[in-house]
Design an enzyme around this catalytic site. Structure first.
Site, PDB file in Angstrom:
ATOM      1  N   HIS A   1      14.503  -7.419   1.981  1.00 37.95           N
ATOM      2  CA  HIS A   1      14.027  -6.438   2.977  1.00 37.95           C
ATOM      3  C   HIS A   1      12.822  -4.980   3.031  1.00 37.95           C
ATOM      4  O   HIS A   1      12.291  -4.958   3.412  1.00 37.95           O
ATOM      5  CB  HIS A   1      15.131  -5.619   3.817  1.00 37.95           C
ATOM      6  CG  HIS A   1      15.230  -4.996   4.976  1.00 37.95           C
ATOM      7  ND1 HIS A   1      15.236  -5.271   6.254  1.00 37.95           N
ATOM      8  CD2 HIS A   1      14.537  -3.740   5.082  1.00 37.95           C
ATOM      9  CE1 HIS A   1      14.719  -4.907   7.873  1.00 37.95           C
ATOM     10  NE2 HIS A   1      14.398  -3.407   6.275  1.00 37.95           N
ATOM     11  N   GLU A   2      13.862  -3.857   2.024  1.00 37.74           N
ATOM     12  CA  GLU A   2      12.535  -3.443   1.580  1.00 37.74           C
ATOM     13  C   GLU A   2      11.618  -3.237   0.627  1.00 37.74           C
ATOM     14  O   GLU A   2      10.952  -2.069   1.406  1.00 37.74           O
ATOM     15  CB  GLU A   2      13.322  -1.807   0.682  1.00 37.74           C
ATOM     16  CG  GLU A   2      14.854  -1.601   1.146  1.00 37.74           C
ATOM     17  CD  GLU A   2      14.480  -0.793   2.672  1.00 37.74           C
ATOM     18  OE1 GLU A   2      13.580  -0.315   3.021  1.00 37.74           O
ATOM     19  OE2 GLU A   2      15.474  -1.110   4.025  1.00 37.74           O
TER      20      GLU A   2
ATOM     21  N   HIS B   1       8.406  -3.764   3.335  1.00 38.59           N
ATOM     22  CA  HIS B   1       8.409  -2.771   3.928  1.00 38.59           C
ATOM     23  C   HIS B   1       7.024  -2.281   2.880  1.00 38.59           C
ATOM     24  O   HIS B   1       6.383  -1.886   3.191  1.00 38.59           O
ATOM     25  CB  HIS B   1       8.634  -1.603   4.205  1.00 38.59           C
ATOM     26  CG  HIS B   1      10.343  -1.601   5.609  1.00 38.59           C
ATOM     27  ND1 HIS B   1       9.469  -2.031   7.087  1.00 38.59           N
ATOM     28  CD2 HIS B   1      11.481  -2.290   5.583  1.00 38.59           C
ATOM     29  CE1 HIS B   1      10.587  -1.538   7.138  1.00 38.59           C
ATOM     30  NE2 HIS B   1      11.600  -1.480   6.919  1.00 38.59           N
TER      31      HIS B   1
ATOM     32  N   HIS C   1       3.742  -4.303   2.683  1.00 37.78           N
ATOM     33  CA  HIS C   1       3.616  -3.505   3.926  1.00 37.78           C
ATOM     34  C   HIS C   1       2.760  -2.258   3.894  1.00 37.78           C
ATOM     35  O   HIS C   1       1.624  -2.197   4.224  1.00 37.78           O
ATOM     36  CB  HIS C   1       3.570  -3.948   5.363  1.00 37.78           C
ATOM     37  CG  HIS C   1       3.179  -3.254   7.157  1.00 37.78           C
ATOM     38  ND1 HIS C   1       4.166  -3.138   8.063  1.00 37.78           N
ATOM     39  CD2 HIS C   1       2.592  -3.541   6.820  1.00 37.78           C
ATOM     40  CE1 HIS C   1       3.623  -2.752   8.870  1.00 37.78           C
ATOM     41  NE2 HIS C   1       2.315  -3.535   8.713  1.00 37.78           N
TER      42      HIS C   1
HETATM   43 ZN    ZN Z   1      13.731  -1.489   7.733  1.00 37.57          ZN
END
Ligand code: ZN
Length: 674
Positions: free
Chosen positions: A464-465, A468, A471
């Site tokens: 998940h991290e 980010h 991105h």
């Molecule tokens: Zn998040």
């Protein structure tokens, strides 16, 4: 002696930065920026991108680069000195931001610039966002009201910081020493080792429990001792409340104060409520859409959760004769039921997820999808010996991004997991800066004789991290205001992170990373299958918990009641009635520890997780159709969404990618709720 914080063109020198550098650096830099802006505005006759936006972006970058290590260290290596200096700067920074946001001359120039037709689309987006920012900073207000606006902002910033400190202090203050291991029956070996280590570090004998998340989770999930589970649950659920050992840490009054100030701020700017103010910058655009969206998810989730709770209650009764499930029984019996139904346990899987193997697989996926190379770099100054640093290169071997990876829980480090920007991508005038990210998690670290072994939940968090991080790091946008996650609507910002979670359930990826840390043996097919199937285990209950947080957050910001200071408690009770199938104990003060909305950026925005999950499930459906490991898939996604940052509205990017608007069905299907 020069202040090490004045280092803008390369990475921060963490080992050289001391607490006493902070206030002088921030004060001097703001003075410089203020002077620079004054001078600039005097000189400009006709505003242009080159004479206005470029020079201001460049000095803004200096302040960002200076502040980033300060704020980061405050979160990951907190000390009293550091915290004190950091906090002294908060009002200075908010005041400066408000001052720029309310500068009439600057605003006029932006308005004039907006009318020029020669600007590129990305430049137009920067100006458009800035103009909305001016409006939200109170540019249209009378002098009196502007002053009030600044005052509110300053107070809110202080209250948020207090809120977060109370949670941290209350968390650190609670300790419990257990001398007899029999009281810890059921707890896995790896956690026992951690507890023993904590006792040793504290020069005590036995097992030391605290309220750091891995400890809390281990006790609630595995302790056979029901009283101990209740004790931990209660300690955790009452952190920073009126039940705290130190009454000064009670966040209850702070919540009332924060809510009242937020409402006042929203009204000052011409909005009906803070929820209206919040959605003005979001993909959802309006409060009624958010409420409708959440309500749409409640009904199918309740249906699924009712069956799940029924199965869980029957299981607990059959196994232990438990008459009624309490809040501190849910994780415990859920884990046992999961083990029975799927024959897998988070703990038993740990040896199959050695951290290095997981990280390598994650890097391999990113390298394949986005045609990049990720390399360890040991030459960089870091803040703790556990931190690793990586360079990212493209196919031409050009350095395009970098990141710090700080994975293990330790004292003085804020709990949870997050990605933050160290450096934003910017290419303007003489300045060319590549993006750098901080990736922070709180996993149980290595022990004397074992490497760090992750649970599958940890794997999800890491993916998940990293989503980010991608991105932020793989952005193609040159304007820092809209590069990476900047300028992306809050409710769309979790798309890339949640998308990456799918790889933690992707069979070939699981096969690549799930190898026993001693024998190298791959996790067997059956277990992998079950792990994938277990994704929908209690999905309804999980969805309801998220909806509880989201509805609570959104409604307290939408339905402010000036006649009732504690109206937020009434709303919490209503929401719990609507979505809870197990009675929440009277003492539970979860709101007092809800830093996301009272100390973070998620105010009237917690729904964003679900909103973005709908987007990411829909994007993943495309990935599955086209091949999740195909470079073409990755490139299409990179071209339409990941690389675009905030250069276009999120809805436009989504439609570019998918050829249509998003729907909720892929998410409900993915979770097994439909
Ligand atoms: Zn998040």
């Amino acid at each position: 002696m020069t202040n090490p914080l004045f280092k803008f063109d390369s990475l921060p020198d963490f080992s050289k930065i001391k607490a006493e550098h902070i206030v002088p650096a921030v004060t001097e830099q703001i003075h410089k920026n203020r002077h620079h802006l004054e001078k600039l505005l005097e000189d400009i006759d006709v505003p242009s991108w080159q004479n206005l936006i470029e020079p201001t972006s460049i000095v803004d970058r200096e302040l960002d680069n200076l502040w980033s290590p300060v704020s980061h260290i405050n979160s990951v290596a907190n000390s009293n000195e550091w915290r004190e200096q950091y906090e002294q700067c908060l009002p200075i920074l908010t005041e400066y931001a408000a001052e720029v946001g309310q500068n009439q001359v600057l605003f006029q120039h932006y308005q004039n610039l907006a009318e020029q037709e020669t600007l590129a689309p990305q430049q137009q987006k920067v100006i458009k966002d800035a103009l909305l920012g001016f409006k939200l900073s109170g540019i249209d207000l009378t002098k009196d009201k502007q002053n009030r606006y600044k005052e509110i902002k300053k107070q809110l910033s202080k209250l948020s910081s207090d809120f977060s400190n109370h949670v941290l202090d209350a968390t650190m203050a609670w300790k419990k020493l257990i001398s007899d291991v029999a009281d810890l029956r059921g707890i896995p070996e790896s956690s026992l080792e951690q507890f023993a280590q904590k006792a040793e570090d504290d020069e005590q004998q036995g097992y030391l429990l605290d309220l750091q998340f891995p400890t809390y989770l281990a006790i609630l999930t595995y302790a056979d001792n029901r009283e101990l589970r209740k004790e931990l649950y209660q300690a955790y659920a009452t952190r920073a409340s009126e039940y705290s050992s130190n009454k000064d840490w009670d966040n209850g009054p702070l919540i009332s104060e924060i809510m009242s100030l937020r409402q006042e701020l929203a009204e000052l700017l011409g909005f009906e409520s803070y929820a209206h103010y919040s959605t003005a910058t979001k993909m959802a655009e309006r409060p009624d859409r958010v409420i409708a969206f959440l309500e749409e998810l409640v009904a199918p989730s309740l249906r699924a959760a009712k069956n799940e709770i029924k199965a869980l209650s029957e299981f607990a009764f059959k196994r232990d004769g438990l008459e009624s499930l309490q809040a501190w029984d849910l994780s415990y019996y859920s884990e046992l039921l999961r083990q029975q139904d799927f024959d897998i346990s988070q703990e038993a899987l740990r040896p199959y997820f050695p951290e290095a193997q997981v990280t390598q697989t994650l890097f391999d996926i990113a390298e394949t999808l986005f045609a990049i190379k990720i390399e360890l770099n040991t030459e960089v100054d870091i803040w703790h010996e556990d931190v690793r640093f990586y360079d990212i290169r493209n196919t031409n071997d050009e350095l395009i991004a970098r990141f710090y990876l700080d994975l293990y829980a330790r004292e003085h480090k804020r709990g949870g997991a997050w990605m933050d920007s160290c450096r934003d991508r910017i290419e303007m005038g003489q300045i060319k800066q590549i993006p750098v990210a901080y990736l922070t998690c709180n996993f149980a670290g290595p022990s004397k004789d074992k490497p760090a072994l992750l649970t599958h939940d940890d794997v999800l968090t890491l993916f998940h991290e990293f989503g980010h991080g991608l991105h932020h790091m793989l952005t193609q946008v040159n304007e820092s205001q809209i590069s990476g996650i900047n300028g992306v609507e809050w409710d769309a910002v979790e798309l890339p992170s949640q998308l990456m979670e799918n790889y933690a359930y992707h069979e070939p990826s699981l096969r690549a990373m799930a190898k026993h840390y001693v024998t190298g043996e791959v996790l067997d097919d059956l277990t992998i299958q079950k792990l994938i199937e277990a994704r929908s285990f209690q999905a309804g209950m999980f969805m309801l918990r998220q909806l509880e947080f989201a509805l609570f957050d959104f409604r307290i910001h939408l339905e402010f009641d000036k006649h009732n200071n504690n109206y937020w408690q009434d709303i919490l009770a209503e929401v719990r009635d609507q979505v809870n199938l197990i009675t929440v104990p009277e003492f539970n003060r979860f709101a007092c520890g809800f830093s996301h909305i009272f100390a973070g950026g998620y105010a009237a925005g917690y729904y964003s997780y679900k909103w973005a999950e709908v987007l990411s499930a829909d994007v993943w459906e495309y990935f599955e159709e086209k091949g999740p490991m195909a470079t073409d898939t990755g490139q299409h996604y990179h071209r339409c969404i990941l690389g675009q940052g905030g250069s276009k509205p999120a809805m436009e990017l989504f439609v570019d990618f998918r050829g249509r608007e998003p729907t909720i069905e892929p998410l409900l299907k993915q979770q097994g709720i439909l």
